[in-house]
Structures are given as C-alpha cells and as structure tokens.
Scaffold this active site. Structure first.
Site, PDB file in Angstrom:
ATOM      1  N   CYS A 474      -8.681  -9.309  41.224  1.00 53.44           N
ATOM      2  CA  CYS A 474      -9.829  -9.834  41.973  1.00 53.44           C
ATOM      3  C   CYS A 474      -9.402 -10.964  42.913  1.00 53.44           C
ATOM      4  O   CYS A 474     -10.098 -11.248  43.899  1.00 53.44           O
ATOM      5  CB  CYS A 474     -10.885 -10.389  41.013  1.00 53.44           C
ATOM      6  SG  CYS A 474     -11.384  -9.273  39.710  1.00 53.44           S
ATOM      7  N   HIS A 530     -12.826 -14.398  56.505  1.00 53.56           N
ATOM      8  CA  HIS A 530     -13.978 -15.055  57.147  1.00 53.56           C
ATOM      9  C   HIS A 530     -15.161 -14.106  57.349  1.00 53.56           C
ATOM     10  O   HIS A 530     -16.265 -14.548  57.669  1.00 53.56           O
ATOM     11  CB  HIS A 530     -13.546 -15.640  58.489  1.00 53.56           C
ATOM     12  CG  HIS A 530     -14.373 -16.804  58.930  1.00 53.56           C
ATOM     13  ND1 HIS A 530     -15.223 -17.482  58.083  1.00 53.56           N
ATOM     14  CD2 HIS A 530     -14.508 -17.408  60.128  1.00 53.56           C
ATOM     15  CE1 HIS A 530     -15.832 -18.452  58.742  1.00 53.56           C
ATOM     16  NE2 HIS A 530     -15.419 -18.422  59.993  1.00 53.56           N
ATOM     17  N   ASP A 534     -17.621 -18.090  54.501  1.00 50.43           N
ATOM     18  CA  ASP A 534     -17.621 -19.014  55.633  1.00 50.43           C
ATOM     19  C   ASP A 534     -16.889 -20.308  55.269  1.00 50.43           C
ATOM     20  O   ASP A 534     -16.498 -20.522  54.121  1.00 50.43           O
ATOM     21  CB  ASP A 534     -19.040 -19.304  56.136  1.00 50.43           C
ATOM     22  CG  ASP A 534     -19.938 -19.915  55.073  1.00 50.43           C
ATOM     23  OD1 ASP A 534     -19.416 -20.622  54.190  1.00 50.43           O
ATOM     24  OD2 ASP A 534     -21.156 -19.692  55.131  1.00 50.43           O
TER      25      ASP A 534
END
Length: 557
Positions: A474, A530, A534
């Site tokens: 992950c 991105h 953010d």
C-alpha cells in the site's frame, strides 16, 4: 419565448478571470455545453449551460474578471416556443381551395422579389490585430496554429499567447483565407499589434429589376446550385462526425487551458483526436490520449526515445568513448533491466510532489538502544533497527490519513481505499534494488516486525524472494540512513500513491524556549501523487509522522 440569464456559479474563489469564450451570439448549445472557460488560482474550468438552447447575447470577453453571480450571457431556452406552435397551425389552416389561391398569389410575389434583388461578392484584405489582453506590456507568442494560404472560420484560433496568468488564442476576425502572418513563435506582442492579414468575402445586395425572365433565372439557378453544394457539404461533414472523431492534422483547435495541459504533459495535440464541436480537442481527449499511450508496452531499451506521451525525447548522439581512454562494457543486471522501464513510466506518468520535513528521534533512539541491550541477553533476541519504528509510525499515519493508503482506479475517475496496511521496504542488494512487502504492519509488534524484516532482508540479498513477497504493498519506505545524505526525491511505485524516503539522522541544535539543546533529527522526504493528494494533505501527513516518531507513546493511542 423564454429568455434566461446565465450567471457565474460558485467556483471557490472571490474573483476569476475569463480566459476563453467558447460560443457566440446565435450559436445553439446543448445542456452542460461550455459557454466560457475561467481560471482560478489552482485550475481552469468550464462554465456550462444549465439547459439546451440558443445564445442570445454574450456579456463577457476574454480577460474580464468575474465574481459569483455576475451575468455571463442570456439564452433562449430550447422548446420555449412549442406552446405557441399548435395555435399558429390551427390559425393558418385554410380550406384546400383557399390554400391553392394563396399559393398562386404568393408565387408571383416571390418571383418578383427574386427578380428585383441580386447579391454581389467582393474580396477584402484586412489586418489581424491582437485584441485587448487586459494588461499592459508585451506577451510571448508560444504557438502558431495556421499558415499563409490556410482557410479559417470566424473565431478559429490563429496564434496562442501566454500572459503572466494564462494562455489565450487570438481568433480569426472573420471567415476567409490567411494572406500572411507577420509573427512567429517566440515573438513579443501587445494589444493592437498587427500579426497578419486575412482575405475575406464581402456580400453586397443590389436591388434592380431585370430586363428579361432569362436574366432573373440565372442568379436563381446559381443560388440554388450553391445551396445544394453547401447542403451536400454539411451532410458529408455531419456523417463524418457521426461515424468517428476526426483526427486533426496540421491545424489544431483547442482552448488555451487544453493547450496548457498538453504542454505540461508534453502531448503533441496534432496526434490527439478531437471530439468537441468542429473537431475541437477537449481536456477529456487529452486525458484519454495520455492513458492510451501509457497503456502501451514500455521499451526496455535505453536507446528508445519514445516517452509514451506523444513526443520524442531528444536523441543522444552515439559517442565512441574509447577515443578518450580505456573503457569496459558491463551488462545491466536482470533487476535493473526489469525495474528501469517501470521507474521511467512512473516518473513520466505520475505528477510527483515531494514534501520535506524532519523528526526529533532523540528519545526514540535512547529507548531503542535500551531495548537492544535487553534483547541481547535473550537466546534468540533480535536487534531493533530505527526502520522498525518508522514502519509502525507510517502504519499509524496511514490509519489517520486513509487517502495515502489508496490507489487511483484504472480509468482515473475514482480512488480505491484499502482497509489493510502492507508496507514495502526498499532493500539494497548486490544485484540491484528490490522491494519486499511486510503484511499487516498495523497488527504486529516491534519484536515481530524486527524478526520479519531481518528474514526478508536476508532472502532479498540471497535472491530467494518469491513473487508473493513483493506484491500487495500500500505504501513504500526507502531508507538511505545507513549510507548518508540529507534529502532526496523518491519515485512513487505505482499503483501506490506515496513513498517515504529516510535519510541519515544528524545531531542539530534545537531551541527549547530557553536554550539550544543537541537533538537527533531524522530527515523525511515524502513523494506523493498530486492527482490523489494535495499539498495540504502532504504536509499534514509528514507532520503526523514527525510527531509519532518524536513521541512513540502516541503509537498506543
């Protein structure tokens, strides 16, 4: 007739700039079709029509500043005259005889009108000037979209300019042929600068009574022929559009916001199929093109210059290094050959952002050394490394910030959140870098993780890792603390959305409010995707991680 006002909705900012007007008065537009494009501080967005209809008037122009509630345009709602239609049909339904008489009466009038009017055409050459840019000074010409001799429609983009805030097209003032362009990419222009000349056709209606019937029929036949030709052209164009999107070659029709996205990702717009009105390229077309290119098999050869994004990287000229001294050619390892294309794809395909921070691990290091002294007395005691505490801290941070424990869906339209926490650890081996995975890190203790990390590192260095040992991660940690360095920008291991880099810890003087104290500081380098995360979330994650490493008691909460 129902005329509706279209006002600027809430776009998440106090004031936005209009960077493109997509329609003109008289244009028909479907529901959700773009009317204008505005640019906020973070992105550009389309302002859509709330319903289908016809544009009555446009109240803004490129460069205007708008706030929420400002009038953008007025529209005639589609179907607004349907209620009146039946009444008109009932009213105008005369008897059959009356109809014939009416038609007979109207026919001479039509002939008389056609006979008394004619249309003359002439060509006029006029200058093409840069419109009001909304700011003083000069701007750069970044792209030329047409050439001398090209036929253009009114409002087609001719050149693209870049201001401090946005990019914008200079449109054709009328339908016609480009006679010349007096600018090139890299030139600087300002409001009112002449950038070329266009030849347009001007129609003049002349009223005169023809001498004979023969003379009146000729213009009529000519007009009918032109109408048939135009209708045939429209039908061909319509059938072509319905069959499949036309791939643009040469001239490219796209808004400034789409061109900016294409430049950011290095996409050649001439290779993108436009699905918008008049084959205009939309943001969705660019996104699908990038997705299509990335799905193609990556070349494993370093000599291939195809980046997979619609453009070629500059080719390196072959160099004979033996001319300068003795050389030796060593074949790349199998791991390097396999991982190279994946790293190349991840770096080009993921918009990387790296957040730097540091954690005070003074107390953690004292605790770790004390525990290692106790474990050394045990028969099968393992040694705890700082990386184990980093694993536990990251697992806790992933619980608190679940968007870091996710993956972007293949179509890019949703985020897949994972309910398990598996963390990969980059291990340096004689054959290259490998990344085995530790499963369910959040459910294991420090000693258990230390033993598992030791075993999997030995397997990695001996080349005995199995495929399942390197699957299901992950999140990844890449630790260079044992080697050195102060910070670096690790490459995200897709389909993960983040990776943490650990550099060498260092003693630094830190102010405690009264005096400076020596503290052991660990540099953190967090790279994240991105598209999913953010900047604010990136800073929150490293802040959480720093607090957990500075006080490991927080791991129990």
């Amino acid at each position: 007739m129902s005329i509706e006002e279209i006002k600027l909705p809430d776009v998440g900012g106090e004031e936005v700039e209009v960077i493109e007007v997509c329609v003109s008065a008289g244009d028909s537009i479907e529901e959700e079709g773009a009317i204008i494009v505005v640019e906020t501080e973070k992105a550009s967005m389309d302002i859509p029509a709330n319903f289908g209809g016809t544009i009555e008037s446009i109240n803004v122009k490129a460069g205007d500043k708008l706030s929420e509630g400002d009038l953008v345009c007025t529209m005639k709602k589609e179907g607004s005259t349907q209620d009146e239609q039946p009444k008109e049909e009932i009213k105008e339904e005369p008897k059959e005889e009356a109809k014939q008489e009416t038609q007979k009466e109207e026919e001479p009038k039509e002939e008389e009108q056609e006979e008394s009017q004619s249309v003359e055409t002439s060509s006029v050459v006029e200058d093409i000037v840069v419109p009001d840019l909304g700011e003083d000074g000069e701007v750069d010409v970044i792209e030329i979209s047409v050439s001398a001799g090209d036929e253009v429609e009114e409002e087609d983009g001719l050149i693209t300019l870049e201001t401090e805030k946005a990019t914008m097209d200079v449109p054709a003032p009328a339908k016609g042929k480009i006679v010349e362009l007096t600018v090139k990419a890299g030139d600087k222009v300002s409001t009112g600068t002449v950038i070329g000349k266009i030849e347009k056709t001007v129609e003049t209606t002349v009223t005169s009574k023809p001498a004979t019937k023969k003379e009146t029929k000729e213009p009529t036949a000519k007009v009918e022929a032109e109408e048939v030709k135009e209708e045939s052209k429209e039908q061909n164009s319509s059938s072509q559009t319905q069959a499949e999107p036309v791939k643009t070659t040469g001239k490219v029709y796209a808004s400034p916001s789409v061109r900016r996205i294409a430049r950011e990702f290095g996409v050649d717009l001439s290779k993108v199929s436009g699905t918008g009105r008049k084959n205009r390229i939309l943001k969705e077309d660019v996104r699908l093109f990038i997705k299509s290119e990335l799905s193609k098999p990556s070349s494993q050869s370093s000599g291939n210059t195809d980046s997979g994004l619609g453009f070629d990287l500059p080719k390196l000229k072959p160099v004979d290094f033996s001319k300068f001294g003795e050389i030796e050619t060593v074949e790349m390892t199998r791991i390097q050959k396999i991982s190279g294309p994946s790293l190349h794809r991840n770096w080009l395909g993921i918009p990387h952002i790296t957040q730097f921070d540091e954690a005070d691990i003074s107390e953690l290091e004292e605790f770790r050394k004390a525990q290692n002294e106790l474990l050394a007395k045990k028969e099968n005691g393992v040694k705890i490394s700082p990386l184990v505490f980093a694993l536990k801290a990251v697992a806790k941070a992933l619980e608190l910030h679940p968007n870091f424990n996710s993956s972007l869906s293949p179509d890019g339209q949703s985020i897949i959140l994972k309910k398990y926490i598996n963390i990969a650890v980059a291990v340096d081996t004689p054959n290259g870098l490998v990344v085995p995975v530790l499963k369910d890190v959040d459910k294991k203790g420090i000693e258990e993780l230390s033993l598992e990390l030791k075993e999997i590192s030995i397997k990695a260095r001996d080349g005995k890792l199995k495929a399942q040992d390197m699957q299901g991660a992950c999140f990844t940690i890449s630790s260079l603390g044992g080697i050195g360095g102060t910070a670096f920008t690790p490459i995200i291991n897709a389909p993960e959305v983040a990776i943490l880099g650990l550099s060498k810890s260092e003693m630094k003087p830190k102010w405690d409010g009264e005096k400076f104290e020596p503290r052991l500081m660990l540099p953190l380098s967090l790279s994240y995707d991105h598209r999913v995360i953010d900047g604010a979330d990136g800073a929150r994650f490293t802040t959480t991680l720093s607090k957990l490493l500075s006080d490991i008691r927080l791991l129990l909460l």
